[in-house]
Design an enzyme around this catalytic site. Structure first.
Site, PDB file in Angstrom:
ATOM      1  N   CYS A 119       0.845  -1.186   0.000  1.00 45.22           N
ATOM      2  CA  CYS A 119       0.000   0.000   0.000  1.00 45.22           C
ATOM      3  C   CYS A 119       0.886   1.244   0.000  1.00 45.22           C
ATOM      4  CB  CYS A 119      -0.890   0.014   1.231  1.00 45.22           C
ATOM      5  SG  CYS A 119      -1.808  -1.528   1.462  1.00 45.22           S
ATOM      6  N   SER A 156       2.778  -4.364   3.462  1.00 46.99           N
ATOM      7  CA  SER A 156       3.681  -3.232   3.628  1.00 46.99           C
ATOM      8  C   SER A 156       2.864  -1.995   3.314  1.00 46.99           C
ATOM      9  CB  SER A 156       4.864  -3.314   2.652  1.00 46.99           C
ATOM     10  OG  SER A 156       5.618  -4.474   2.884  1.00 46.99           O
ATOM     11  N   CYS A 157       3.064  -0.936   4.084  1.00 46.55           N
ATOM     12  CA  CYS A 157       2.363   0.324   3.834  1.00 46.55           C
ATOM     13  C   CYS A 157       3.365   1.444   4.017  1.00 46.55           C
ATOM     14  CB  CYS A 157       1.186   0.487   4.785  1.00 46.55           C
ATOM     15  SG  CYS A 157       0.158   1.918   4.409  1.00 46.55           S
ATOM     16  N   VAL A 158       3.597   2.185   2.960  1.00 44.72           N
ATOM     17  CA  VAL A 158       4.606   3.240   2.998  1.00 44.72           C
ATOM     18  C   VAL A 158       4.039   4.537   2.444  1.00 44.72           C
ATOM     19  CG1 VAL A 158       6.527   1.613   2.792  1.00 44.72           C
ATOM     20  CG2 VAL A 158       5.539   2.592   0.731  1.00 44.72           C
TER      21      VAL A 158
END
Length: 124
Positions: free
Chosen positions: A77, A103-105
């Site tokens: 994401c 994963s969210c960055v």
């Protein structure tokens, strides 16, 4: 053998890529942004509205490939502003109920200056 996934119910690729690729019993989607496939326009002015459109687009790609959110193994994401994390999670959690790896960055800029992009790896 690789198989390309293409559905009119999700935005057409805006570059040299596919909406998704099937490899064996796995689906790899390209990142979806909040484009309304009917109009080609960005849908939503805030993170909640944009995330909902992203999920609709992903649902269409997953369905075309013969799978669902429940079979998601991993998501990545991308948010334009990590300040939107909680509001994004509220939408995300309604769809990814099986809690895949994620994963969210935050990134500097997303295509068409949208607020969110999501890609999925799912089992078929």
């Amino acid at each position: 053998m690789l198989k390309k996934i293409d559905t009119k119910k999700a935005p057409a690729a805006i570059g040299p890529y596919s909406q998704a690729i099937v490899c064996g019993n796995m689906l790899f989607t390209s990142g979806q942004i909040p484009i309304d496939p009917a109009t080609g326009d960005i849908h939503g002015a805030d993170i909640t509205e944009q995330a909902e459109q992203v999920m609709k687009n992903l649902a269409a790609v997953l369905k075309e490939a013969g799978t669902t959110f429940e079979n998601a193994v991993k998501t990545t994401c991308f948010l334009a502003d990590m300040g939107d994390f909680a509001a994004f999670n509220a939408v995300y959690g309604k769809y990814f109920t099986e809690k895949p790896a994620r994963s969210c960055v935050a990134v500097k800029t997303l295509p068409k200056n949208v607020l969110v992009e999501v890609e999925v790896i799912a089992a078929l």
